[in-house]
Design a protein around this motif. Structure first.
Motif, short mmCIF file in Angstrom:
data_model
loop_
_atom_site.label_atom_id
_atom_site.label_comp_id
_atom_site.label_asym_id
_atom_site.label_seq_id
_atom_site.Cartn_x
_atom_site.Cartn_y
_atom_site.Cartn_z
N TYR A 78 44.73 -21.69 -49.24
CA TYR A 78 43.28 -21.85 -49.23
C TYR A 78 42.70 -20.96 -50.32
N LEU A 79 42.05 -21.58 -51.30
CA LEU A 79 41.44 -20.81 -52.38
C LEU A 79 40.04 -20.40 -51.96
N ASP A 80 39.85 -19.10 -51.84
CA ASP A 80 38.63 -18.52 -51.29
C ASP A 80 37.51 -18.50 -52.34
N ASN A 81 36.30 -18.31 -51.85
CA ASN A 81 35.10 -18.16 -52.68
C ASN A 81 34.86 -19.37 -53.56
N ARG A 82 34.91 -20.55 -52.98
CA ARG A 82 34.60 -21.79 -53.68
C ARG A 82 33.40 -22.42 -53.00
N PRO A 83 32.18 -22.02 -53.39
CA PRO A 83 30.99 -22.55 -52.72
C PRO A 83 30.74 -24.02 -53.07
N TYR A 84 30.09 -24.70 -52.14
CA TYR A 84 29.69 -26.09 -52.32
C TYR A 84 28.34 -26.26 -51.64
N ASN A 85 27.36 -26.76 -52.36
CA ASN A 85 26.00 -26.90 -51.84
C ASN A 85 25.50 -25.58 -51.24
N ALA A 137 45.41 -35.19 -63.09
CA ALA A 137 46.32 -34.06 -63.30
C ALA A 137 45.57 -32.92 -63.99
N ARG A 138 45.67 -31.73 -63.43
CA ARG A 138 45.02 -30.54 -63.98
C ARG A 138 46.01 -29.40 -64.04
N ALA A 139 45.79 -28.50 -64.97
CA ALA A 139 46.71 -27.36 -65.16
C ALA A 139 46.56 -26.35 -64.04
N ASN A 140 45.35 -26.14 -63.55
CA ASN A 140 45.16 -25.18 -62.47
C ASN A 140 44.06 -25.66 -61.53
N ALA A 141 44.01 -25.03 -60.38
CA ALA A 141 43.06 -25.45 -59.35
C ALA A 141 41.67 -24.88 -59.54
N SER A 142 41.48 -24.07 -60.49
CA SER A 142 40.26 -23.36 -60.87
C SER A 142 40.48 -21.87 -60.68
N GLN A 143 39.87 -21.09 -61.51
CA GLN A 143 40.01 -19.65 -61.46
C GLN A 143 38.67 -19.04 -61.05
N HIS A 149 44.74 -7.80 -58.25
CA HIS A 149 45.50 -8.97 -57.81
C HIS A 149 45.60 -9.02 -56.29
N GLY A 150 44.77 -8.29 -55.60
CA GLY A 150 44.84 -8.25 -54.14
C GLY A 150 44.55 -9.57 -53.48
N GLY A 151 43.68 -10.40 -54.10
CA GLY A 151 43.32 -11.67 -53.50
C GLY A 151 44.25 -12.81 -53.86
N SER A 152 45.31 -12.52 -54.62
CA SER A 152 46.24 -13.58 -55.02
C SER A 152 47.66 -13.25 -54.60
N ALA A 153 47.81 -12.38 -53.62
CA ALA A 153 49.15 -11.99 -53.18
C ALA A 153 49.95 -13.21 -52.77
N LYS A 157 47.94 -16.85 -47.13
CA LYS A 157 47.47 -18.24 -47.07
C LYS A 157 46.11 -18.37 -47.75
N ILE A 158 45.24 -17.37 -47.55
CA ILE A 158 43.92 -17.38 -48.17
C ILE A 158 44.01 -16.48 -49.40
N ARG A 159 43.74 -17.07 -50.56
CA ARG A 159 43.85 -16.34 -51.83
C ARG A 159 42.60 -16.58 -52.67
N GLN A 160 42.40 -15.68 -53.59
CA GLN A 160 41.30 -15.85 -54.54
C GLN A 160 41.68 -16.88 -55.61
N ASN A 161 42.88 -16.75 -56.15
CA ASN A 161 43.39 -17.65 -57.18
C ASN A 161 44.84 -17.99 -56.87
N LEU A 162 45.34 -19.01 -57.53
CA LEU A 162 46.71 -19.44 -57.29
C LEU A 162 47.49 -19.38 -58.60
N ASP A 163 48.47 -18.49 -58.65
CA ASP A 163 49.41 -18.42 -59.77
C ASP A 163 50.54 -19.37 -59.41
#
Length: 169
Positions: A78-85, A137-143, A149-153, A157-163
């Motif tokens: 789950y990529l955190d901090n992705r607001p919608y509306n 097809a996209r290179a990444n899910a968004s940054q 790097h604490g939020g991408s450990a 399951k819940i991360r800021q970004n996905l490496d």
């Protein structure tokens, strides 16, 4: 009328800097127009099938792709901090095990955040068995902006970004 050296020099430096920034903005606009033209061209191209044979991302990025396989819900991120509306939430990124071998990551969409429990995930359905997924097809899910790097450990399951490379390992 006498022209003073330092004020004139400062004005000249500011003028050169703003002209240079104008050229930079123009170049960025050309890059974005080029990318947009590429995306529109690929949008109308035939769908490319993703199978067991690995494809180079540079060859299919922004193309419409089709994959058939089985979702792996135990490996969801789950990529955190992705607001919608103006509502906080997550992107749900789940691997799809492709028939014949291989795995692709699928951004399954957005989920609202549970406001009572920051780590709580609202329930959602995941199809079981074989599914067919079509997307871009996209290179990444968004940054998202991240401090350290604490939020991408790798084990969270819940991360800021996905490496993707670290996730694959």
């Amino acid at each position: 009328m006498k022209i003073r050296f330092w004020p004139a020099l400062i004005i000249l430096i500011v003028m050169v800097l703003t002209v240079r920034l104008g050229f930079w903005q123009r170049d960025r606009a050309h890059q974005k127009e080029q990318l947009n033209a590429q995306i529109v061209a690929f949008e109308n191209a035939p769908v490319q099938r993703v199978g067991a044979t690995p494809l180079a991302l540079k060859d299919i990025e922004f193309h419409r792709v089709l994959a058939r396989g089985t979702f792996m819900p135990d490996q969801v991120v789950y990529l955190d901090n992705r607001p919608y509306n103006d509502q906080p939430g997550f992107y749900v990124v789940m691997p799809l095990k492709i028939d014949g071998g291989g795995v692709v990551l699928v951004n399954r969409g957005w989920l609202p955040r549970n406001l009572a429990d920051r780590t709580g995930i609202e329930p959602y359905d995941t199809p079981s068995g074989e599914v067919e997924v079509e997307g871009i097809a996209r290179a990444n899910a968004s940054q998202a902006f991240e401090l350290g790097h604490g939020g991408s450990a790798a084990r969270q399951k819940i991360r800021q970004n996905l490496d993707v490379a670290a996730y694959a390992a």
